[in-house]
Design an enzyme around this catalytic site. Sequence first.
Site, mmCIF file in Angstrom:
data_model
loop_
_atom_site.group_PDB
_atom_site.id
_atom_site.type_symbol
_atom_site.label_atom_id
_atom_site.label_comp_id
_atom_site.label_asym_id
_atom_site.label_seq_id
_atom_site.Cartn_x
_atom_site.Cartn_y
_atom_site.Cartn_z
ATOM 1 N N LYS A 221 -11.979 11.689 -7.014
ATOM 2 C CA LYS A 221 -11.259 12.170 -8.188
ATOM 3 C C LYS A 221 -11.861 13.517 -8.575
ATOM 4 C CE LYS A 221 -8.922 8.310 -9.260
ATOM 5 N NZ LYS A 221 -7.465 8.261 -9.084
ATOM 6 N N ASP B 276 0.910 -1.137 0.000
ATOM 7 C CA ASP B 276 0.000 0.000 0.000
ATOM 8 C C ASP B 276 0.953 1.191 0.000
ATOM 9 O OD1 ASP B 276 -1.392 2.280 0.750
ATOM 10 O OD2 ASP B 276 -2.910 1.128 1.809
ATOM 11 N N HIS B 277 1.089 1.847 -1.134
ATOM 12 C CA HIS B 277 2.190 2.812 -1.236
ATOM 13 C C HIS B 277 2.033 3.990 -0.255
ATOM 14 C CE1 HIS B 277 -0.476 5.032 -3.970
ATOM 15 N NE2 HIS B 277 0.291 6.084 -3.769
ATOM 16 N N HIS C 249 -5.752 2.734 1.207
ATOM 17 C CA HIS C 249 -5.067 3.930 1.696
ATOM 18 C C HIS C 249 -5.792 4.604 2.877
ATOM 19 C CE1 HIS C 249 -2.962 3.116 -1.890
ATOM 20 N NE2 HIS C 249 -3.679 3.838 -2.719
HETATM 21 C C1 BG6 Z 1 -3.595 4.532 -6.309
HETATM 22 C C2 BG6 Z 1 -4.943 4.583 -6.953
HETATM 23 O O1 BG6 Z 1 -3.518 3.459 -5.401
HETATM 24 O O2 BG6 Z 1 -3.343 5.739 -5.611
HETATM 25 C C3 BG6 Z 1 -5.040 5.775 -7.877
HETATM 26 O O3 BG6 Z 1 -5.161 3.383 -7.679
HETATM 27 C C4 BG6 Z 1 -4.681 7.043 -7.154
HETATM 28 O O4 BG6 Z 1 -6.351 5.880 -8.427
HETATM 29 C C5 BG6 Z 1 -3.351 6.890 -6.435
HETATM 30 O O5 BG6 Z 1 -4.604 8.102 -8.101
HETATM 31 C C6 BG6 Z 1 -3.074 8.084 -5.566
HETATM 32 O O6 BG6 Z 1 -1.770 8.025 -5.084
HETATM 33 P P1 BG6 Z 1 -1.006 9.356 -4.613
HETATM 34 O O7 BG6 Z 1 0.271 8.837 -4.062
HETATM 35 O O8 BG6 Z 1 -0.852 10.201 -5.829
HETATM 36 O O9 BG6 Z 1 -1.896 9.985 -3.597
#
Ligand code: BG6
Length: 498
Positions: free
Chosen positions: A343, A180-181, A243
């Site tokens: 979004k 989960d980045h 997230h």
């Molecule tokens: C991803 C989603 O996990 O996270 C995307 O699939 C989203 O839809 C993205 O845009 C958002 O990541 P960050 O790091 O730009 O907030």
Amino acid sequence: MEKEPSIITIFGGGGDLTWRKLIPALYNLYLEQKLPPQFAVILVDGKAITEPQMLTHLQKGVSQFSAGKLNPSEWKTFSENIHYLKGDFKKPETYKKLNQTSKDLQKKWNQKAHTIFYMATPPSLFGVIPHYLQQEGMSQDLEYNRLVCEKPIGYDLETAKSLNQSLNSCFDESQVFRIDHYLGKETVQNILAFRFANPLFEPVWNRRYIDYITITVGEAVGVEERGGYYDHAGALRDMVQNHLMQLLCLVGMEPMLSFDANEIRNKKVDVLNAVREISPDKVHESAVRGQYYEGRINGKKVPGFRDEDGVAPDSQTDTFVALKFFIDNWRWQGVPFYMRTGKRMEKRASEISIHFRAVPHHSFPPEASLNWMPARLIISIQPVEGITLRFQAKYPGPEMHLRAADMIFNYQNEFHTRIPEAYETLLADILENNQTLFMRSDQIEASWKLLTPILEMWKKSPPHDFPNYPAGTWGPDAANNLLAQEGHSWPHPTDLDH
Ligand code: BG6
């Protein structure tokens, strides 16, 4: 101690994630000497291109997306360690070739290497690749073989369970790194540091002092080139399940006893297990969905969701979600946690706001407190990175007038150092075999357990009003009503600029 050799195999090595995120992150780790002296990256993909063509393509990605500047001689030495293996993910020959390449490298290095298998592929392959790796004998070494899995992990509780079972039938849970980045973001990791490395805030971090908490993850972008995927996922699956639930866990969890990966993950799962389930008849009271129609962002006209590439013209998919949760434990009983994500919001802005209770007694004259507002702690995740404590101060002048003032911690101003990309941190942790920032199977399932009833209810009663918010706003009115009925409100979006 010198780091042991590592071979990172990326399935889907010709894809967008590899191009934009993984190779630029590995290149930065290389520049900062965080990769082992002996390493290799093997890209597996079906694309009919040669290795030199692949390298040229990757080089362009690094110059576009990498934080560290592309230096031709550094790139040359780095890229000599990248190999392209053209192969079909569903054919055993691919894995035989991969195994041979891996053995050849280890023979050349004369040392055993850690082998990391990264699935940067569509989720339909998550059940397939590990089985072939197992058949080829590349999954059994608990210490040296690792599997990395990108989201989405499942589509609902049932599919997540069966995917976890399938992964765990080939790799032990201690070998599996589910990404989960958000957990790799500095500002997200800092939540633990802020809460548990300072004695000051923990005593007030509970229902006695906190009125409610809001978590906003706003994106200005639309679905970009991923309309096809997104139209089948929607905001709840794409962002909330992973997230936002992670953020909820970090804010809500009890102090950990140690920095052990499983100890921290246990504490997070405890939060999810304490979240009150939203029963089907209460979904409409606790969950709001939205979909954007055309509008303006930064003065620029942008199309509606249904007009994006890959999206059905009558799509019923949610591009915005707002939810209200309660955590049933001693610390949080009765404190609403609101979260929203969407979004095409007014701007990219993600923050957690801790709204403190009002003072028990107003001792200032009424005219002093015309602009009075309760104290708020704002944890800014992005693009602003820092923490702000907003409190009441005396406005200068002969009279007693109160006004909000900010105490600000800003990463850039404070530390004057480059903030690593989330993927750099996560890849470095995988190389170090540290699972702290990765999702365990039970956490994924606990999160799906809470969200699946909402998804099912939404499926049963499709929205009548979609699309229901213009691009460039903070979602449908119903999202404001969700808080207004409790006398609460989302922090005004301009506040997010602090
Ligand atoms: C991803 C989603 O996990 O996270 C995307 O699939 C989203 O839809 C993205 O845009 C958002 O990541 P960050 O790091 O730009 O907030």
